[in-house]
Each structure stands twice: as C-alpha cells, then as structure tokens.
Design a protein around this motif. Structure first.
Motif, PDB file in Angstrom:
ATOM      1  N   PHE A  88       0.691  -1.266  -0.017  1.00 10.82           N
ATOM      2  CA  PHE A  88      -0.203   0.053   0.002  1.00 10.82           C
ATOM      3  C   PHE A  88       0.765   1.236  -0.126  1.00 10.82           C
ATOM      4  N   GLU A  89       0.083   2.471  -0.089  1.00 10.11           N
ATOM      5  CA  GLU A  89       0.874   3.714  -0.232  1.00 10.11           C
ATOM      6  C   GLU A  89       0.499   4.476   1.220  1.00 10.11           C
ATOM      7  N   LEU A  90       1.376   4.522   2.119  1.00 11.68           N
ATOM      8  CA  LEU A  90       1.069   4.947   3.401  1.00 11.68           C
ATOM      9  C   LEU A  90       1.116   6.526   3.177  1.00 11.68           C
ATOM     10  N   LYS A  91       0.001   7.090   3.690  1.00 10.70           N
ATOM     11  CA  LYS A  91      -0.155   8.594   3.931  1.00 10.70           C
ATOM     12  C   LYS A  91       0.298   8.945   5.079  1.00 10.70           C
ATOM     13  N   ILE A  92       1.213  10.247   5.090  1.00 12.36           N
ATOM     14  CA  ILE A  92       1.482  10.809   6.500  1.00 12.36           C
ATOM     15  C   ILE A  92       0.881  12.493   6.058  1.00 12.36           C
ATOM     16  N   PRO A  93      -0.210  12.927   6.881  1.00 11.22           N
ATOM     17  CA  PRO A  93      -0.911  13.785   6.683  1.00 11.22           C
ATOM     18  C   PRO A  93       0.012  15.139   6.848  1.00 11.22           C
ATOM     19  N   ALA A  94      -0.577  16.278   6.449  1.00 10.68           N
ATOM     20  CA  ALA A  94      -0.018  17.612   6.145  1.00 10.68           C
ATOM     21  C   ALA A  94       0.464  17.970   7.657  1.00 10.68           C
ATOM     22  N   ASP A  95      -0.620  17.721   8.657  1.00 14.27           N
ATOM     23  CA  ASP A  95      -0.124  18.263  10.061  1.00 14.27           C
ATOM     24  C   ASP A  95       1.075  17.788  10.613  1.00 14.27           C
ATOM     25  N   ILE A  96       1.258  16.546  10.454  1.00 13.37           N
ATOM     26  CA  ILE A  96       2.590  15.867  10.826  1.00 13.37           C
ATOM     27  C   ILE A  96       4.020  16.365  10.117  1.00 13.37           C
ATOM     28  N   ILE A  97       3.598  16.350   8.572  1.00 12.18           N
ATOM     29  CA  ILE A  97       4.606  17.159   7.707  1.00 12.18           C
ATOM     30  C   ILE A  97       5.112  18.272   8.427  1.00 12.18           C
ATOM     31  N   GLY A  98       3.930  18.985   8.466  1.00 14.04           N
ATOM     32  CA  GLY A  98       4.294  20.502   9.105  1.00 14.04           C
ATOM     33  C   GLY A  98       5.063  20.474  10.417  1.00 14.04           C
ATOM     34  N   LYS A  99       4.658  19.488  11.480  1.00 13.85           N
ATOM     35  CA  LYS A  99       5.434  19.377  12.688  1.00 13.85           C
ATOM     36  C   LYS A  99       6.713  19.010  12.588  1.00 13.85           C
ATOM     37  N   TRP A 100       6.988  18.322  11.480  1.00 10.61           N
ATOM     38  CA  TRP A 100       8.373  17.802  11.279  1.00 10.61           C
ATOM     39  C   TRP A 100       9.297  18.783  10.483  1.00 10.61           C
ATOM     40  N   ASN A 101       8.734  19.786  10.075  1.00  9.08           N
ATOM     41  CA  ASN A 101       9.223  20.906   9.153  1.00  9.08           C
ATOM     42  C   ASN A 101       9.939  20.470   8.008  1.00  9.08           C
ATOM     43  N   LEU A 102       9.214  19.487   7.191  1.00  8.65           N
ATOM     44  CA  LEU A 102       9.505  18.783   6.114  1.00  8.65           C
ATOM     45  C   LEU A 102       9.099  19.405   4.743  1.00  8.65           C
ATOM     46  N   LYS A 103      10.178  19.812   3.961  1.00 12.14           N
ATOM     47  CA  LYS A 103       9.691  20.541   2.675  1.00 12.14           C
ATOM     48  C   LYS A 103       9.367  19.557   1.477  1.00 12.14           C
TER      49      LYS A 103
ATOM     50  N   GLN B  93       8.045  10.577   0.052  1.00 15.18           N
ATOM     51  CA  GLN B  93       7.979  11.466  -0.942  1.00 15.18           C
ATOM     52  C   GLN B  93       6.756  12.789  -0.159  1.00 15.18           C
ATOM     53  N   VAL B  94       7.099  13.900  -0.374  1.00 13.66           N
ATOM     54  CA  VAL B  94       6.306  14.954   0.247  1.00 13.66           C
ATOM     55  C   VAL B  94       6.254  15.958  -0.966  1.00 13.66           C
ATOM     56  N   VAL B  95       4.841  16.040  -1.107  1.00  6.17           N
ATOM     57  CA  VAL B  95       4.328  16.916  -2.233  1.00  6.17           C
ATOM     58  C   VAL B  95       3.296  17.773  -1.844  1.00  6.17           C
ATOM     59  N   ASN B  96       3.467  18.978  -2.110  1.00  4.23           N
ATOM     60  CA  ASN B  96       2.155  20.007  -1.636  1.00  4.23           C
ATOM     61  C   ASN B  96       2.089  19.631  -0.163  1.00  4.23           C
ATOM     62  N   GLY B  97       2.969  19.636   0.604  1.00  2.00           N
ATOM     63  CA  GLY B  97       2.985  19.490   2.181  1.00  2.00           C
ATOM     64  C   GLY B  97       2.379  18.274   2.622  1.00  2.00           C
ATOM     65  N   GLU B  98       2.114  17.198   1.900  1.00  2.06           N
ATOM     66  CA  GLU B  98       1.627  15.858   2.225  1.00  2.06           C
ATOM     67  C   GLU B  98       2.649  14.975   1.923  1.00  2.06           C
ATOM     68  N   GLY B  99       2.894  13.683   2.781  1.00  4.51           N
ATOM     69  CA  GLY B  99       3.647  12.580   2.548  1.00  4.51           C
ATOM     70  C   GLY B  99       2.971  11.176   2.133  1.00  4.51           C
ATOM     71  N   LYS B 100       3.966  10.514   1.372  1.00  4.59           N
ATOM     72  CA  LYS B 100       3.361   9.341   0.964  1.00  4.59           C
ATOM     73  C   LYS B 100       4.578   8.208   1.152  1.00  4.59           C
ATOM     74  N   ALA B 101       4.474   6.976   1.202  1.00  2.00           N
ATOM     75  CA  ALA B 101       5.609   6.072   1.214  1.00  2.00           C
ATOM     76  C   ALA B 101       4.930   4.881   0.817  1.00  2.00           C
ATOM     77  N   SER B 102       5.624   4.140  -0.249  1.00  2.00           N
ATOM     78  CA  SER B 102       5.247   2.854  -0.840  1.00  2.00           C
ATOM     79  C   SER B 102       5.746   1.675   0.368  1.00  2.00           C
ATOM     80  N   ILE B 103       4.713   0.887   0.815  1.00  2.00           N
ATOM     81  CA  ILE B 103       5.148  -0.110   1.845  1.00  2.00           C
ATOM     82  C   ILE B 103       4.934  -1.271   1.322  1.00  2.00           C
ATOM     83  N   THR B 104       5.754  -2.404   1.500  1.00  2.00           N
ATOM     84  CA  THR B 104       5.155  -3.603   1.241  1.00  2.00           C
ATOM     85  C   THR B 104       5.635  -4.549   2.665  1.00  2.00           C
ATOM     86  N   ILE B 105       4.626  -5.134   3.312  1.00  2.00           N
ATOM     87  CA  ILE B 105       4.667  -5.545   4.507  1.00  2.00           C
ATOM     88  C   ILE B 105       4.255  -6.972   4.774  1.00  2.00           C
TER      89      ILE B 105
END
Length: 623
Positions: free
Chosen positions: A567-582, A601-613
């Motif tokens: 799946f593609e794990l989503k990291i929401p914008a509020d966390i990206i902001g708290k982590w100060n990621l560009k 991958q952070v795009v427009n302030g939101e994060g995504k990561a491809s995960i195989t578990i």
C-alpha cells in the motif's frame, strides 16, 4: 496475584474512592520528579524458577524431584545477558518469605499448614515474614538474607536495578516475623480481637467464631501429611484477603491470606486524615510533609517501615500487588516516604479500574500502573481476530494525559503466556503486539522471563494450570532452560527460531531504550490511512508516528499471520508540518533489521511512502 475468585460484594464499599478528574501535562513538574527521561525495560523473573535446571516436571513434584532455582543462579554472566537484552530493571518476583510446604524448623522457621498453602511451593503473595526472604532460594537457608543482598550487589554491578514485591492488601494466614528489627511488633499482636474493627487493629475479625477451612480444598493433591487434619487454628476468624467476611471462605477465595486493615471501616467510611483538595497537583515532597506528624493506622506504619527496610538494603523499587484494594491515601503516605529516602525509586502497581487510574497516580503517587484492561486486552483481542486495531488509537487518546505512567506488558505471572494457544498461539504472533506495545508509549515495557524465547506455559505443575507458568509449584520452564543451557546462559540449546525471536526482542528493546522519539510525541495514522491510503488493510495493519526534536519515526505493523499488504502509506499535512519537512524525497529506513528502505515523498505538504509488509512483520522507519 492470580485472580481466582469472585470478590465479595461488601468489599466494593471498602474500595470506593472519590473520583478525581485531574489532568496531567506531559512535561509538568511531576513527570520530571517521578518518571524516567528514557524508556525503561522491566524484566520480570520468577526467582524460584529462573535458575532451575531440572526438567522432570512431575505434577505436584517435590523440590527434590523437580528442582528449584537459587539466588546464586543469577550469575554475573546471566545478569549481563539480561542487561544486553535491553533491560534496565529486574523484578525478582517471589522474594519475601512466604508460606511453603517444607521443613525449615532447623533454622527457626515454623511449619506451614498445607491446608492454607496453595500448591507445594506456596503462593508468593502469601507473605509470612516481610523482613526476610524465601529460604527455598538460598543455598544456605540460614544465610538467605545475605545471599539475597549479594544478588542485589551483583545486579547493581551489572548496571541493573532491583524491584521486589510488596503486598499490602493481605498477608499469609500464619504470619510470623522471625526476623523483625528491634522494636518491630508483628502484625496483629496488639489487636483487640473482641471487635470486628478498630482503627489500629491490623486485621478485621469475626468475633467469637473460629476459622473453618473451605469445602472442596484438596491440599497437596490428597497426599498424606502430618499437618493435614481438616482444621487450622485461628480463633476468632479473620476476614480473608480478597475481602470475604465469612469464617468459612470459599475454595476460590484467597483463603491462604488475611485482609489487612488500613482504617477503612466495615461500612466503607475512612478513619484517617484525607488529602486536602489540590494535592493531586503537588509533589512527593509536599505529600511527605503533609503526613509528617499525622496520626495514621498501625498498618500504614508497618508497611512503610517494611518498604524503607528494603530500600535501605539497596532495593530500587517495588511492585505492589492489588494496589486498588488499599486506599490511595495510604499510598500517598508510603510512596512519599519511599521517595524521601530514594527520589529515584521505581513504584509500579496493579490497578484494574480505569476510573481510578488518576487517583492512584496523582494522589497515591504511583509512578506506573499496569495498562492491562485497555491496551493489553485490546492487543489480545486483535491477535485473536476478534477486533481490528483501530481501538488502540482511541485508548491512546483516552490515556494521553497519563500515558507516561501506563506500563505496558504482554506476559506476566498472572496472565496466560503470550505464546500459549489460549493467547497468541505462537511466539511469532507476539511480534507485532510487542512492537506496538513498546513503541506506542513512553511508559516502561515489561517482559516476563521466557517470553523472549517463546515459552508457552505447557507444563502441568500441579496446583497451577496450563497456559501459565505455575507460581505455586516446583517446575522447570523449558524454553528458558534451553536458553540457560545448564548455567552457561548462552542460548546454546535454543532452536534457530528461538534464537531469532530473542534477537528480535533484543533489537527492539535496545532501540526503544535509546530512542528520543519514543519518549516524545505520538500521533496515529490509522484514521487517515483507512480513508485515503490505496491498498491499506485497516483490519490488520496499524500505523503511527513518534517524534522528538532529533528523531522522527514511522511505525507500521501487520497483525495478519496470513496476508502480506502492499500500500501507499499517507503521512498527513499536519505531521509533515510539525516535522518541518519541505517538498521532496526523504529516505526512511527500518531500524529493527535494516532490510526495508523506502522513500517518503512529500508533495504539496503531504507525505506518501510505498510499503510492502509481510505477515506479522513490523517496520520502525526512521527519517
């Protein structure tokens, strides 16, 4: 203590406490005063069983037939290996001298009647003498206290700290303080036994009625013994440890123990000074000052003195059995006295009523409480396929103000072994549970000896039951014995899967013990990924983040034993902001085994990561 009884309704009145809805701020003064700045790991050992090399395991076997471990079995090598597992505290369970079926009259210890002893080796929660230790555990029983003091010293030399049990709610039916320091009077010797209750009586009585043994009890499995005669001399009868007010308790009551009186009248009212409003916000020093000079019940003083006796001998902390059966005002009195003697003392307790958690933390001055009825029970239901993992997030939110105080565990002497068919069913199924319970909280994590090598508790000790490692019998612990390897403590007889399991625990516990993020902030990823993540299986996958100023972690675990998940794990914008990621690409690498690396991958302030578990796999990704 093993809960094998239905509590007497009348005791519910005794245990009522005033509700206290105070809020805890994570970085407040109390946290700095009482709670560790790093992740603590408690390793519980059942002291009698840890060093036992005998593999006979005959049901109801004697000490000669089945063997017993000793203090001396905790060699410097054994303690180094425990330390290397990532452990910071060793809880030596069953150390205080409790009732046993063995002849120690040669050293001045009286016989215990098998009719008020559970099992052959006895319950560690029926303490007979608080100023000495179990003679079974000593090579030379006459020198048993010296042998335990030597173990305290060895433990400290291994850079570990020592916890032992104190059981204020009840003591053995036949308590005899043979080792009392000068001036210490035994429990009950000054009681007025003509009345049910008096504030400074140590026990509650049933005047003019002798104690009677419960029906259906079969001591020593029916074996003949000179002391088994169908009676036990106690006149008048005392209330039983779990609160039974019957002169003839039920066989499922804690009939081997008697209830200690803390100044709670039989109608439930309090016969002692109460803490003023606002003391939930005050420090241990201020609680200690409040009690100074106050008149308190005799039992309060006796147990405070017991705790300070062991503190003076190098014990670093205590685990309190059934703490909620004792009023939190007493805990304020005792715990503040302990902290006055040792500000770094580690104080943890059994409390199973979530409505009372904050009272026992803020007013009772406990450092840590068992998170049993919420996180433990939820994880058990998840691994058994009864519920999805979403509820873990709701529990964390509900405990957020006291999270740092809620000790996590998956295995202990009371509960079914993690690997048993009645719980997870295999050691591997325990892995995702262990990752979540360790990483989701800044509170300590506890491991029960043998858990890290997959012990399933299959042995029939006699009085004890399958799925739990017996605390009442002389038995061996097979998986642990393979790791012990006849005293080499090198895992030499473990299977490869058992070695791999221990390596997993070692990596996880050591990582968490050095992680600043696990002592920092928590935020769940479950809700946002349930709604938005492509391919995310919320019925089995659980994810969250932990972070500090210097470390950012993404934890993903798969509770399914059958299905992989891509799946593609989503990291929401509020966390990206708290982590100060560009916006950009960031490498995240698993810290457990280092085999999985992917890109955030952070795009427009939101994060995504491809995960195989894979099934039962977990990742602790570090940014």
């Amino acid at each position: 203590m093993v809960k094998k009884t239905t509590f007497v309704a009348g005791m519910s009145i005794l245990l009522m406490a005033t509700a206290c809805k105070t809020k805890d701020v994570k970085m407040n003064a109390e946290k700095k005063e009482t709670v560790s700045e790093k992740k603590e790991v408690v390793y519980q050992v059942f002291t009698r069983l840890f060093g036992n090399k005998n593999t006979t395991n005959k049901p109801w076997g004697t000490i000669e037939e089945n063997g017993v471990g000793k203090f001396n079995d905790f060699t410097p090598k054994a303690l180094r290996e425990i330390k290397n597992l990532g452990v910071t505290y060793v809880w030596y369970t069953g150390v205080p001298h409790h009732a046993v079926i063995r002849d120690y009259t040669a050293i001045g210890v009286s016989h215990d009647d098998p009719e008020v002893v559970k099992g052959r080796a006895g319950s560690p929660y029926a303490v007979k003498d608080y100023y000495n230790v179990n003679p079974d555990l000593a090579v030379n029983p006459e020198k048993r206290l010296e042998e335990f003091e030597a173990l305290i010293k060895r433990t400290h030399e291994a850079n570990l700290k020592v916890i032992i049990d104190i059981v204020p709610n009840h003591i053995a039916r036949k308590y005899e303080g043979k080792s009392n320091p000068k001036g210490v009077r035994d429990f009950g010797v000054d009681d007025d036994v003509t009345v049910e209750y008096k504030r400074d009586n140590n026990f509650y009585y049933i005047p003019n009625i002798p104690f009677q043994l419960p029906d259906g009890n079969k001591p020593l499995n029916g074996e003949s013994h000179s002391l088994i005669d169908g009676k036990f001399n106690e006149n008048p009868a005392k209330w039983t440890g779990n609160g039974s007010r019957l002169a003839k308790p039920d066989k499922n009551d804690w009939y081997e123990t008697v209830k200690v009186n803390y100044g709670i009248r039989p109608d439930g009212s309090k016969d002692f000074p109460e803490l003023p409003v606002g003391y939930d916000k005050l420090s241990n020093k201020e609680h200690y000052a409040f009690w100074k000079g106050k008149s308190v019940p005799s039992s309060w003083i006796k147990f405070r003195d017991i705790a300070l006796y062991w503190t003076a001998r190098g014990v670093d902390g205590f685990r309190y059995d059934m703490a909620e059966m004792v009023p939190y005002e007493f805990w304020s009195y005792m715990n503040s006295a302990i902290k006055n003697a040792n500000p770094d003392a580690f104080l943890m307790a059994e409390v199973y009523n979530p409505k009372e958690y904050r009272n026992y933390i803020h007013l009772g001055k406990m450092d840590y409480l068992y998170d049993k009825v919420e996180t433990y029970d939820k994880l058990k239901a998840i691994i058994q396929g009864k519920t999805p993992p979403d509820g873990l997030s709701y529990i964390q939110k509900g405990l957020a103000d006291i999270d740092v105080h809620m000790l996590k565990f998956l295995d202990n002497h009371d509960e079914q072994r993690l690997a048993s068919p009645d719980f997870a069913g295999s050691p591997e199924k325990g892995k995702p549970m262990m990752v979540v319970s360790t990483m989701i909280t800044s509170a300590p994590i506890m491991v029960y000896f043998g858990q890290e090598v997959g012990e399933a508790g299959n042995e029939n000790g006699g009085f004890g039951t399958h799925s739990r490692t017996s605390i009442f019998d002389y038995v061996g612990v097979p998986n642990h014995q393979r790791w012990m390897n006849n005293g080499a403590f090198d895992g030499g007889k473990l299977s490869q899967s058992e070695k791999d399991l221990r390596d997993f625990y070692k990596k996880l516990l050591n990582f968490s013990g050095h992680s600043s993020a696990v002592m920092g902030q928590f935020q769940d990823l479950q809700e946002v990924n349930r709604q938005a993540a492509l391919g995310y299986d919320p019925n089995h996958v659980y994810s969250f983040v932990r972070w500090s100023d210097t470390q950012k972690l993404i934890v993903v675990t798969n509770f399914s034993s059958e299905s992989s998940n891509i799946f593609e794990l989503k990291i929401p914008a509020d966390i990206i902001g708290k982590w100060n990621l560009k916006d950009g690409s960031y490498t995240i690498k698993d810290q457990l085994y280092g085999k999985s690396t992917t890109q955030l991958q952070v795009v427009n302030g939101e994060g995504k990561a491809s995960i195989t578990i894979a099934p039962l796999e977990s990742f602790i990704y570090q940014l």
